[in-house]
Design a protein around this motif. Structure first.
Motif, PDB file in Angstrom:
ATOM      1  N   GLY A   1      -3.846 -23.099 -19.048  1.00  0.00           N
ATOM      2  CA  GLY A   1      -2.670 -22.247 -19.052  1.00  0.00           C
ATOM      3  C   GLY A   1      -1.405 -23.000 -18.673  1.00  0.00           C
ATOM      4  N   MET A   2      -1.509 -23.871 -17.670  1.00  0.00           N
ATOM      5  CA  MET A   2      -0.333 -24.604 -17.226  1.00  0.00           C
ATOM      6  C   MET A   2       0.125 -25.626 -18.262  1.00  0.00           C
ATOM      7  SD  MET A   2      -0.828 -25.277 -13.154  1.00  0.00           S
ATOM      8  CE  MET A   2       0.696 -26.219 -13.166  1.00  0.00           C
ATOM      9  N   LEU A   3      -0.820 -26.368 -18.839  1.00  0.00           N
ATOM     10  CA  LEU A   3      -0.445 -27.406 -19.798  1.00  0.00           C
ATOM     11  C   LEU A   3      -0.161 -26.834 -21.184  1.00  0.00           C
ATOM     12  CD1 LEU A   3      -2.904 -30.274 -18.806  1.00  0.00           C
ATOM     13  CD2 LEU A   3      -0.509 -30.008 -18.182  1.00  0.00           C
ATOM     14  N   GLY A   4      -0.999 -25.906 -21.620  1.00  0.00           N
ATOM     15  CA  GLY A   4      -0.861 -25.392 -22.977  1.00  0.00           C
ATOM     16  C   GLY A   4       0.240 -24.359 -23.135  1.00  0.00           C
ATOM     17  N   ILE A   5       0.457 -23.531 -22.095  1.00  0.00           N
ATOM     18  CA  ILE A   5       1.471 -22.480 -22.188  1.00  0.00           C
ATOM     19  C   ILE A   5       2.715 -22.849 -21.392  1.00  0.00           C
ATOM     20  CG2 ILE A   5       1.961 -20.029 -21.867  1.00  0.00           C
ATOM     21  CD1 ILE A   5      -1.055 -19.506 -21.906  1.00  0.00           C
ATOM     22  N   LEU A   6       2.541 -23.074 -20.071  1.00  0.00           N
ATOM     23  CA  LEU A   6       3.699 -23.309 -19.220  1.00  0.00           C
ATOM     24  C   LEU A   6       4.416 -24.604 -19.573  1.00  0.00           C
ATOM     25  CD1 LEU A   6       5.230 -22.052 -16.864  1.00  0.00           C
ATOM     26  CD2 LEU A   6       3.758 -23.328 -15.303  1.00  0.00           C
TER      27      LEU A   6
ATOM     28  N   ARG B   1     -10.743 -13.380 -10.927  1.00  0.00           N
ATOM     29  CA  ARG B   1     -10.246 -13.043 -12.265  1.00  0.00           C
ATOM     30  C   ARG B   1      -8.978 -13.833 -12.597  1.00  0.00           C
ATOM     31  NH1 ARG B   1      -8.611  -7.130 -14.785  1.00  0.00           N
ATOM     32  NH2 ARG B   1      -8.645  -7.803 -16.969  1.00  0.00           N
ATOM     33  N   MET B   2      -8.112 -14.045 -11.625  1.00  0.00           N
ATOM     34  CA  MET B   2      -6.932 -14.876 -11.874  1.00  0.00           C
ATOM     35  C   MET B   2      -7.344 -16.278 -12.312  1.00  0.00           C
ATOM     36  SD  MET B   2      -4.274 -14.009  -8.802  1.00  0.00           S
ATOM     37  CE  MET B   2      -3.703 -12.345  -8.452  1.00  0.00           C
ATOM     38  N   ALA B   3      -8.349 -16.831 -11.657  1.00  0.00           N
ATOM     39  CA  ALA B   3      -8.826 -18.171 -12.012  1.00  0.00           C
ATOM     40  C   ALA B   3      -9.388 -18.191 -13.422  1.00  0.00           C
ATOM     41  CB  ALA B   3      -9.872 -18.625 -11.013  1.00  0.00           C
TER      42      ALA B   3
ATOM     43  N   VAL C   1      -6.783 -21.216  -7.983  1.00  0.00           N
ATOM     44  CA  VAL C   1      -5.664 -20.515  -8.612  1.00  0.00           C
ATOM     45  C   VAL C   1      -4.360 -21.196  -8.195  1.00  0.00           C
ATOM     46  CG1 VAL C   1      -4.389 -18.331  -8.729  1.00  0.00           C
ATOM     47  CG2 VAL C   1      -6.903 -18.327  -8.649  1.00  0.00           C
ATOM     48  N   PHE C   2      -3.471 -21.396  -9.133  1.00  0.00           N
ATOM     49  CA  PHE C   2      -2.151 -21.962  -8.885  1.00  0.00           C
ATOM     50  C   PHE C   2      -1.300 -20.891  -8.209  1.00  0.00           C
ATOM     51  CE2 PHE C   2       2.179 -23.096 -10.522  1.00  0.00           C
ATOM     52  CZ  PHE C   2       2.260 -24.362  -9.988  1.00  0.00           C
TER      53      PHE C   2
ATOM     54  N   ASP D   1      -7.546 -31.318  -6.718  1.00  0.00           N
ATOM     55  CA  ASP D   1      -8.509 -30.494  -7.462  1.00  0.00           C
ATOM     56  C   ASP D   1      -8.239 -29.009  -7.223  1.00  0.00           C
ATOM     57  OD1 ASP D   1     -10.613 -29.939  -9.149  1.00  0.00           O
ATOM     58  OD2 ASP D   1     -12.132 -30.083  -7.582  1.00  0.00           O
ATOM     59  N   ARG D   2      -6.986 -28.605  -7.450  1.00  0.00           N
ATOM     60  CA  ARG D   2      -6.562 -27.262  -7.128  1.00  0.00           C
ATOM     61  C   ARG D   2      -6.487 -26.330  -8.336  1.00  0.00           C
ATOM     62  NH1 ARG D   2      -3.375 -25.434  -3.728  1.00  0.00           N
ATOM     63  NH2 ARG D   2      -4.107 -23.597  -4.819  1.00  0.00           N
ATOM     64  N   LEU D   3      -6.855 -26.795  -9.514  1.00  0.00           N
ATOM     65  CA  LEU D   3      -6.689 -25.977 -10.713  1.00  0.00           C
ATOM     66  C   LEU D   3      -8.023 -25.731 -11.392  1.00  0.00           C
ATOM     67  CD1 LEU D   3      -3.545 -27.774 -12.215  1.00  0.00           C
ATOM     68  CD2 LEU D   3      -3.593 -25.820 -10.648  1.00  0.00           C
ATOM     69  N   SER D   4      -8.334 -24.460 -11.640  1.00  0.00           N
ATOM     70  CA  SER D   4      -9.521 -24.133 -12.432  1.00  0.00           C
ATOM     71  C   SER D   4      -9.304 -24.604 -13.863  1.00  0.00           C
ATOM     72  CB  SER D   4      -9.764 -22.625 -12.415  1.00  0.00           C
ATOM     73  OG  SER D   4      -8.749 -21.935 -13.146  1.00  0.00           O
ATOM     74  N   ASP D   5     -10.379 -24.672 -14.641  1.00  0.00           N
ATOM     75  CA  ASP D   5     -10.257 -25.118 -16.036  1.00  0.00           C
ATOM     76  C   ASP D   5      -9.287 -24.228 -16.815  1.00  0.00           C
ATOM     77  OD1 ASP D   5     -12.033 -27.134 -15.518  1.00  0.00           O
ATOM     78  OD2 ASP D   5     -13.768 -26.105 -16.396  1.00  0.00           O
ATOM     79  N   ALA D   6      -9.397 -22.919 -16.615  1.00  0.00           N
ATOM     80  CA  ALA D   6      -8.514 -21.989 -17.327  1.00  0.00           C
ATOM     81  C   ALA D   6      -7.067 -22.158 -16.863  1.00  0.00           C
ATOM     82  CB  ALA D   6      -8.977 -20.555 -17.114  1.00  0.00           C
TER      83      ALA D   6
END
Length: 521
Positions: A115-120, A241-243, A285-286, A106-111
């Protein structure tokens, strides 16, 4: 053949049977729609993947099977040496398991998940940017464009580290916001790039027109940013803010455990880094690590103690390893890992990748995964722009034929910068050394992929031919120092003698590559 490739608007890679990951899948509109729907489903079910272990295991099994199918096909049709394909497969598995660990813990915020799946994942790793733009670039230039841009927007830094490659400190040298923003916009529009690397100086110290690096990430929400940072300026607000942004990942610089880190970076810095990591974990935050390997810490940063502490206890999800380069502040050849240490690092990094599925990328020893050197705007590679606007082939090759501020004042664009003869000749060297060469053709040793580090004699010939400007006095002095040149050339000869048999046995003519790959799963 070349005219046929040009008419299709794709690279020579495809003529050799190698299509970028997902591009063959992405071409039809139906499949494009399926990819978009599939990514959307992954984003929606991400929390379920985190909380339901059987579902997560099924997803990983299916993804592993797809990676293996791609690997087996590549062994038959790829232009790459078979051992190189095995490295790429193993690194793919490591990335897959890194994402699984992030979800399981559970290390990833919703945003961040979006970002990781949709962009990266979808836009960068699968689509590899905007291919309609890449086709336009190829039609004009006969080559695919770089995949990303590395920018150091400021030389300012709140630390004064020993041997800093950028010689950073309390200086006001920086890019204007308008130039910083234009670089990202142009790379997106002219190259189809969606990935950007931010370095320094300390990126979080950058301010221009009241805006900073996080404002850039917010302005370009369809891009993903990797930021190298010393971590000391990551307070609660920055982590939060990063999250919320979800499209930026900080890689925090370390030299090892407390003694090594504080020795180079200053007393108390190690504890400040641990505090920053705690904030990033809390906000989901990743984040990862940026490690500088020297003759004195090469073993420590890859030890079980170090890896367990930062990956298992402190929550780091990846690490980039940079061997000390004799450039910048008080440069010296004495800090470089020895050739023997470099090969031991190669062995240990791949051991951690294969046995523990950790995402560790060594900027030199992972040259097999990147098809060799990626500098000078090579297809799939990058160009580097510093705080004064100097454009160099690489952050570790501090010689610039053109300044972006002057280029923009003359009405030029990044495409004109890319076409500079100095960069073009480095790209020609990369091709001659093996990039996109057929498997049966001549192939250079990608365990020694770097022109300036591993082939300094040839790099000096390119410098003499094109006479690019040193970006600072340190780079000028290195160029004038004959002892420096002799030392690097001797280093290269010793490294080649040690690595060439390994390259031939492990990569060009490996026995049991398929069996070895099965064992890594």
């Amino acid at each position: 053949m070349d005219s046929q490739i040009r008419n299709r608007g794709f690279s020579r890679q495809e003529a050799n049977g190698v299509v970028p990951i997902g591009l063959r899948f992405y071409r039809s509109r139906a499949r494009q729609a399926l990819l978009n729907v599939g990514t959307g489903v992954l984003i929606r079910i991400g929390p379920s993947l985190a909380s339901i272990k059987p579902l997560r295991k099924v997803a990983v099994h299916l993804a592993t099977a797809r990676l293996r199918a791609g690997y087996e096909e590549a062994l038959k049709v790829s232009h790459r040496p078979p051992g190189v394909e095995r490295d790429r497969f193993d690194m793919g598995l490591a990335i897959l398991h890194t994402v699984e660990r992030a979800l399981a813990r559970d290390r990833l915020s919703d945003a961040t998940l979006r970002g990781m799946l949709g962009i990266l994942l979808k836009d960068i790793l699968i689509r590899q940017g905007d291919w309609s733009v890449k086709q336009q670039f190829y039609a004009t230039h006969g080559s695919n464009p770089p995949d990303f841009l590395l920018i150091s927007p400021c030389k300012t830094c709140n630390l004064h580290c020993i041997g800093c490659y950028a010689d950073s400190g309390p200086t006001r040298e920086k890019l204007d916001w308008a130039v910083f923003d234009r670089l990202v916009t142009e790379a997106h529009e002219l190259w189809g790039a969606r990935f950007f690397v931010i370095s320094g100086g300390e990126p979080l110290a950058y301010r221009s027109d009241g805006r900073g690096v996080l404002d850039l990430a917010e302005r370009h929400r369809d891009c993903f940013f990797l930021m190298y940072t010393n971590g000391t300026l990551i307070n609660d607000g920055v982590a939060r803010r990063m999250a919320e942004l979800g499209n930026i990942t900080p890689a925090i610089s370390l030299e090892g455990m407390r003694e090594r880190t504080d020795e180079r970076r200053g007393a108390g810095v190690f504890d400040q880094i641990l505090t920053a990591m705690a904030r990033l974990r809390r906000e989901k935050v990743f984040f990862g690590l940026s490690l500088t390997a020297t003759r004195h810490n090469a073993e420590e940063i890859l030890s079980d103690e170090f890896v367990d502490f930062f990956f298992e206890e402190r929550g780091a999800l990846y690490a980039w390893i940079f061997h000390y380069m004799p450039i910048g502040r008080s440069f010296t050849l004495d800090l470089m890992p020895t050739p023997a240490q470099r090969l031991r690092m190669w062995q240990r990094v791949w051991e951690l990748i294969r046995q523990r599925h950790l995402f560790l990328a060594d900027f030199w020893n992972s040259g097999t995964v990147s098809d060799g050197c990626i500098s000078a705007g090579r297809a799939g590679g990058y160009l580097y722009v510093d705080w004064n606007g100097a454009v160099s082939p690489c952050v570790f090759a501090p010689y610039s034929p053109i300044n972006i501020n002057e280029a923009y004042a003359q009405g030029k664009t990044l495409n004109d910068v890319w076409a500079e003869p100095f960069f073009a000749d480095i790209r020609a060297w990369q091709h001659e050394y093996g990039f996109e060469q057929p498997r049966e053709g001549r192939h250079g040793n990608w365990l020694t992929p770097c022109p300036i580090r591993d082939h300094y004699g040839e790099f000096r010939q390119l410098l003499a031919l094109h006479e690019p400007d040193p970006i600072d006095e340190n780079a000028r002095q290195a160029l004038l120092d004959e002892g420096y040149a002799r030392g690097l050339i001797a280093y290269d000869e010793a490294l080649q003698a040690l690595s060439e048999p390994l390259w031939e046995q492990r990569y060009l003519y490996p026995d049991g590559a398929e069996h070895d790959a099965q064992a890594t799963e």
